[in-house]
Scaffold this active site. Structure first.
Site, short mmCIF file in Angstrom:
data_model
loop_
_atom_site.label_atom_id
_atom_site.label_comp_id
_atom_site.label_asym_id
_atom_site.label_seq_id
_atom_site.Cartn_x
_atom_site.Cartn_y
_atom_site.Cartn_z
N VAL A 54 -32.53 32.83 -54.81
CA VAL A 54 -32.34 32.79 -56.26
C VAL A 54 -33.34 33.71 -56.93
CG1 VAL A 54 -32.32 31.32 -58.32
CG2 VAL A 54 -31.54 30.39 -56.13
N LYS A 55 -32.84 34.45 -57.93
CA LYS A 55 -33.70 35.28 -58.76
C LYS A 55 -33.84 34.61 -60.12
CE LYS A 55 -33.79 39.84 -61.05
NZ LYS A 55 -33.14 41.17 -61.12
N THR A 56 -35.08 34.43 -60.57
CA THR A 56 -35.29 33.77 -61.85
C THR A 56 -36.57 34.27 -62.50
OG1 THR A 56 -35.15 31.62 -62.96
CG2 THR A 56 -36.67 31.78 -61.10
N GLY A 86 -28.20 34.04 -56.26
CA GLY A 86 -27.86 33.59 -57.59
C GLY A 86 -28.91 34.09 -58.58
N ASP A 116 -38.38 40.96 -58.01
CA ASP A 116 -37.32 41.95 -58.19
C ASP A 116 -37.58 42.60 -59.54
OD1 ASP A 116 -35.09 43.51 -57.94
OD2 ASP A 116 -33.66 41.92 -58.44
#
Length: 298
Positions: free
Chosen positions: A200-202, A170, A249
């Protein structure tokens, strides 16, 4: 007739077989195929990843640094733990001999000219299987105009991914009207994890990022965001992993750098080797590389 092998067998009946837990938090019970793919994205020896994000073109077009993926990006791909890209770039430009796992951008629709939260699922799960991707990535717009639609995109992909053993990442999106602080990031990440995203990427926030990672039961990967001076980007990555992130990322902070390969190595040194930002900056500065397209002609 085969020769009898005798009765001197040792079955070690008193020794239980090992059942080691998985190295990533929140991934102790997934099916083996999901865990196998997660272990392609995250290094088992560190539990972390350095992903290279080049999927910007799915809504921005030919982003600066991504005008020629074949020239600017392919030399960087072997240095990454995973490549985040679209299926169009994967099929047209990334050679099938590449050994770098792929996290496939699986949502899309609007361009920068429209409301970005109005995304739909953009990839058939069977095509993702054909492409042998390690994971799927879907944008989730918590607080956005089309919040519920984007959440449903993610939950549908999670269900489809579980059928074929493909984990889902997500990706939390921060709109212009939303405050990028720990309270909001905690909310967005927890919703993604609660509804099934395997990681999760945030974004990183200066205050309270450790509360974001602590309150999210699955791994968090830090988004690189806009281009920063190299030391600032390395410092952000350093703080993120030391405050609980399972990797980064990065895109623009890599491919828009003057020395992209040097920056890849520097970020890797921070994430996997525990180097300080200053030590990593020396790695960046020592890199000898020629920018693509340089010419003596003007």
């Amino acid at each position: 007739m085969p020769e009898p092998d005798g009765d001197a067998k040792h079955f070690f009946a008193d020794v239980p077989p090992p059942s080691p837990g998985f190295f990533l938090k929140g991934a102790g019970s997934p099916a083996g195929d999901v865990s196998n793919r997660l272990a392609r994205v995250f290094r088992p020896d560190t539990g972390r990843t350095v992903m290279l994000a080049i999927d910007h073109g799915y809504f921005q077009g030919p982003t600066t640094g991504l005008e020629r993926v074949d020239l600017n990006i392919l030399p960087l791909v072997p240095l990454a733990d995973a490549l985040m890209c679209t299926r169009g770039i994967l099929r047209s430009t990334v050679p099938p001999s590449s050994r770098t796992p792929v996290v496939l951008r699986a949502s899309g629709g609007p361009s920068v000219l429209k409301e970005l939260s109005d995304e739909q699922i953009g990839v058939d799960i069977e095509d993702a299987v054909r492409l042998n991707v390690a994971a799927l990535a879907v944008q989730v717009f918590i607080g956005g105009e089309h919040e519920t639609q984007s959440v449903h995109n993610m939950t549908r992909l999670v269900d489809l991914g579980l059928r074929f053993g493909i984990p889902v990442m997500g990706v939390t999106a921060v709109g212009k009207q939303l405050t990028r602080d720990a309270k909001y990031i905690r909310l967005a990440c927890r919703i993604c994890a609660e509804l099934g995203a395997q990681f999760v990427k945030t974004y990183y926030v200066d205050e309270g990022f450790d509360s974001v990672t602590a309150s999210c039961p699955v791994p968090i990967v830090m988004a690189g965001g806009k281009k920063l001076p190299e030391l600032d980007a390395l410092t952000m990555a350093y703080h993120a992993v030391n405050e609980g992130a399972s990797g980064v990322d990065m895109g623009r902070n890599i491919f828009q750098s003057d020395k992209p390969m040097g920056m890849m190595r520097a970020v890797t040194a921070v994430v996997h080797d525990g180097k300080s930002p200053e030590e990593a900056l020396d790695i960046y500065r020592s890199s000898k590389e020629t920018q693509v397209g340089q010419s003596s002609r003007h």
